[in-house]
Design a protein around this motif. Structure first.
Motif, PDB file in Angstrom:
ATOM      1  N   LEU A   1       0.827  -1.198   0.000  1.00 40.96           N
ATOM      2  CA  LEU A   1       0.000   0.000   0.000  1.00 40.96           C
ATOM      3  C   LEU A   1       0.871   1.261   0.000  1.00 40.96           C
TER       4      LEU A   1
ATOM      5  N   THR B   1      -7.040   0.227  -5.092  1.00 37.21           N
ATOM      6  CA  THR B   1      -6.443  -0.426  -3.921  1.00 37.21           C
ATOM      7  C   THR B   1      -7.447  -1.300  -3.166  1.00 37.21           C
TER       8      THR B   1
ATOM      9  N   LEU C   1      -6.083  -4.580  -1.692  1.00 42.08           N
ATOM     10  CA  LEU C   1      -5.237  -4.451  -0.511  1.00 42.08           C
ATOM     11  C   LEU C   1      -6.083  -4.201   0.734  1.00 42.08           C
ATOM     12  N   TYR C   2      -7.143  -3.418   0.575  1.00 41.77           N
ATOM     13  CA  TYR C   2      -8.042  -3.199   1.710  1.00 41.77           C
ATOM     14  C   TYR C   2      -8.708  -4.502   2.136  1.00 41.77           C
TER      15      TYR C   2
END
Length: 401
Positions: A265, A344, A347-348
């Motif tokens: 991230l 993203t 990734l979360y």
């Protein structure tokens, strides 16, 4: 006067220290075996007896039994090899090499493990004397004296229980995991360069070395509980500590993956903080609850030497409940950010999955389920008649990763 009191208390604590106790016991056993060997053996200086006693009086009664048997087997095997060669050839450079090679092969065949070199040593010492038969059986007698004295010391003078050092190692491991979680939470609202995130990832990877150290201490504690007359529920203590370490090991692996996610991230955040202020606050609160939960979990699994087990269980439940509430709040904010910046979202999602895994592993229900499974497995092993002394060669329970 206060300094004298402190000194006396320090000496009293050292007197009960397992290392001090073990040193005194080993020394006493070696001296007693030497005196007995002087009385029974024909050798003027029967040093094999105290040497054997020193090696046989290991940290625990369990390892004393297994070590003593292998030690005697190794000496007897070496003596028999020497007697056989002495009847055929004398001592020359080629016969010495042949004796050593044969002894090492025989040592592996009789499965004396770490005492394989002792087979060759015994054979060489016996082969190098003129009266082979007399010296050979004197050496066997001295070895038996040392082994018996060492065994009697552990039977009548029970060795120390090494649960406290193992519990301290588990607590220390949990403390390092707690610090890592707190550091991660403190850095979420600020700009985090990739190098800084990678440093946290390396810190998480170093937990593997800590786990190896704790595993070594726990193996020693497990052996000290086996066959120990001072421990009534050794199996339960062993399984509680072992399953607890398995849980912490899983959490350490998940934390490492979590740091990997935050590092990835950080690569997408060349400028600015990792998260917005509301989301960073929610995640910081979540990580803080997880950190306290890890700490209380360690206190709970070391409860056999702790007076705060019930308090730790209550606090663990409270922190896990608060962490799940914080997790739901963070999940809503993450969903909003993922919608505004879809690049993203994976990734979360990974970050939430890793948090969920840690919370699930630390849960009291999961711990009880794992403990029941290990108790059932041990009960099945006893019912099948598995010999107790085979346990050192069997695989230890491993964490489900």
């Amino acid at each position: 006067m206060p300094e004298v009191i402190v000194t006396v208390r320090s000496l009293a604590r050292r007197r009960r220290d397992p290392v001090v106790v073990q040193a005194v016991r080993s020394t006493a056993a070696a001296v007693v075996s030497y005196v007995v060997a002087l009385w029974l053996s024909n050798e003027p200086a029967p040093l094999t007896a105290p040497l054997t006693a020193l090696l046989v009086v290991q940290v625990t009664l369990y390892t004393t039994l297994t070590t003593g048997i292998r030690r005697v087997n190794s000496v007897v095997a070496g003596v028999l090899v020497a007697i056989g060669f002495s009847a055929l050839v004398g001592l020359t450079w080629w016969s010495l090499g042949l004796v050593i090679l044969t002894s090492l092969v025989v040592g592996h065949l009789v499965r004396v493990d770490e005492f394989v070199p002792e087979v060759a040593i015994s054979a060489m010492l016996v082969l190098g004397v003129t009266q082979v038969a007399v010296v050979a059986w004197d050496r066997v007698l001295e070895t038996l004296i040392g082994a018996v004295v060492g065994l009697l010391f552990n039977v009548f003078l029970a060795p120390p229980v090494w649960v406290a050092p193992a519990s301290e190692a588990i607590t220390s491991l949990a403390g390092r995991m707690r610090e890592l979680l707190l550091h991660l939470g403190d850095e979420l609202a600020e700009h985090t360069p990739v190098e800084k995130a990678a440093a946290r990832l390396h810190e998480a990877r170093r937990l593997d070395n800590d786990i190896a150290h704790v595993d070594s201490a726990l193996r020693q504690a497990e052996d000290s509980l086996r066959l120990n007359p001072r421990v009534k529920e050794g199996l339960l203590f062993r399984l509680v500590l072992r399953t607890g370490l398995d849980t912490l090991e899983i959490c350490a692996v998940v934390l490492r993956v979590c740091c990997r996610t935050l590092t990835d991230l950080a690569k997408t955040r060349a400028e600015g903080p990792l998260f917005s202020d509301p989301l960073a606050d929610a995640l910081r609160e979540l990580f803080a609850h997880m950190a306290i939960a890890v700490e209380n979990f360690a206190v709970l699994i070391t409860a056999q030497i702790s007076t705060s087990a019930e308090e730790a269980e209550v606090r663990l439940g409270q922190e896990l409940s608060a962490a799940r509430t914080s997790r739901e709040r963070a999940a809503r904010l993450l969903l909003e950010e993922a919608r505004s910046g879809p690049g993203t979202w994976q990734l979360y999602g990974a970050l939430l999955a890793e948090v969920d895994r840690v919370l699930d592993e630390l849960g009291v229900e999961k711990r009880s389920e794992r403990l029941v499974e290990e108790l059932d497995r041990s009960a099945r092993a006893r019912r099948t008649g598995r010999p107790l002394l085979r346990r050192p060669w069997q695989d230890r329970p491993t964490a489900d990763r």
